[in-house]
Design an enzyme around this catalytic site. Structure first.
Site, mmCIF file in Angstrom:
data_model
loop_
_atom_site.group_PDB
_atom_site.id
_atom_site.type_symbol
_atom_site.label_atom_id
_atom_site.label_comp_id
_atom_site.label_asym_id
_atom_site.label_seq_id
_atom_site.Cartn_x
_atom_site.Cartn_y
_atom_site.Cartn_z
ATOM 1 N N HIS A 52 17.805 6.272 26.043
ATOM 2 C CA HIS A 52 16.536 6.874 26.450
ATOM 3 C C HIS A 52 16.163 6.460 27.873
ATOM 4 C CE1 HIS A 52 16.024 7.697 22.135
ATOM 5 N NE2 HIS A 52 15.082 8.559 22.486
ATOM 6 N N LYS B 141 10.559 4.243 27.895
ATOM 7 C CA LYS B 141 10.353 4.201 26.440
ATOM 8 C C LYS B 141 10.146 2.755 26.010
ATOM 9 C CE LYS B 141 12.250 5.737 22.001
ATOM 10 N NZ LYS B 141 10.985 6.346 21.570
#
Length: 263
Positions: A153, A157
């Site tokens: 990600h 995040k």
């Protein structure tokens, strides 16, 4: 058909903005309010230029003013839980895309749905391709006993492993009915990710990424890789729209978009 009235919690975030844009494009969905801790004006212009909607950091005030059918939440667990309690008290159905909830918080959300006679869906992922990826990983788990999950990600995040990765491992274990195989010897266990009954889950956080996951199965003389890549937040919107339309007809708690897809 009367449009479904929707309030977006986390409206100034990237997912919140994408949700608002999508709501403006849907004939049967109507954005009526926006909530964000960064709200500095009483009205938020809609992305399509069609007008503005009430905008505030005070969720209770926006819910009282707009009386929505559904609240969509894309924030963080710390901000989401108080908002869920407030929305449930207002008898507002909930579509929750926030991840990072503890098992105790998930239990509380389920109880809030029952107590207030509303529909609540918590979905770790709204991308239809990601849901199919998990489904395929479950099927493979019936036949292959060694597997690892790698999720990648963007570097903003906050939670790791991702909610999708944890849900994937849990679904695989449920389908298999027993733990996966573990390597006979590991010299550096702290370099091997987080273990879930034999499934190692690895997290990567780098700029330039959005959301990606692969499940790798291994067996004698072969391997199988199932991968999903999200290149823009637009990929989540069909799932969000489906969840909004379904949750107004649902009472109780639903975990995972796969339940609505009947996979």
């Amino acid at each position: 058909m009367t449009p479904i009235k929707v309030v977006v919690h986390g409206a100034s975030g990237k997912m919140g903005q994408e949700v608002l844009k999508t709501l403006c494009q849907e004939n049967n969905l109507l954005p009526v309010g926006a909530v964000d801790i960064r709200a500095k004006s009483p009205a938020l212009p809609l992305p399509d230029g069609s007008g503005s909607i009430p905008y505030s950091a005070d969720l209770s005030s926006v819910l009282s003013q707009t009386k929505p059918d559904v609240m969509v939440d894309f924030t963080i667990a710390k901000a989401s839980m108080p908002a869920i309690r407030i929305a449930a008290a207002h008898k507002v159905n909930l579509v929750i895309g926030t991840t990072g909830f503890s098992p105790e918080e998930i239990s509380e959300i389920e109880q809030l749905a029952k107590t207030n006679d509303i529909g609540i869906i918590v979905a770790p992922n709204f991308a239809l391709g990601a849901i199919i990826m998990v489904h395929l990983a479950q099927e493979a788990s019936r036949f292959l006993a060694s597997a690892e999950v790698i999720e990648l990600h963007h570097d903003k995040k906050l939670d790791s492993p991702s909610g999708t990765a944890l849900a994937t491992a849990a679904a695989m274990l449920k389908t298999r009915g027993e733990a996966f195989n573990k390597p006979a010897k590991e010299n550096m266990s702290d370099a091997r990710g987080q273990e879930h009954d034999g499934i190692r889950v690895h997290s990567v956080r780098l700029p330039g990424l959005l959301a990606h996951q692969e499940v790798i199965f291994g067996a004698a003389g072969q391997s199988l890789t199932i991968r999903h890549d999200a290149f823009s937040r637009e990929c989540y919107m069909p799932g969000v729209v489906l969840a909004i339309k379904e949750i107004v007809q649902t009472k109780g708690f639903v975990f995972g978009l796969d339940k609505l897809l009947k996979l």
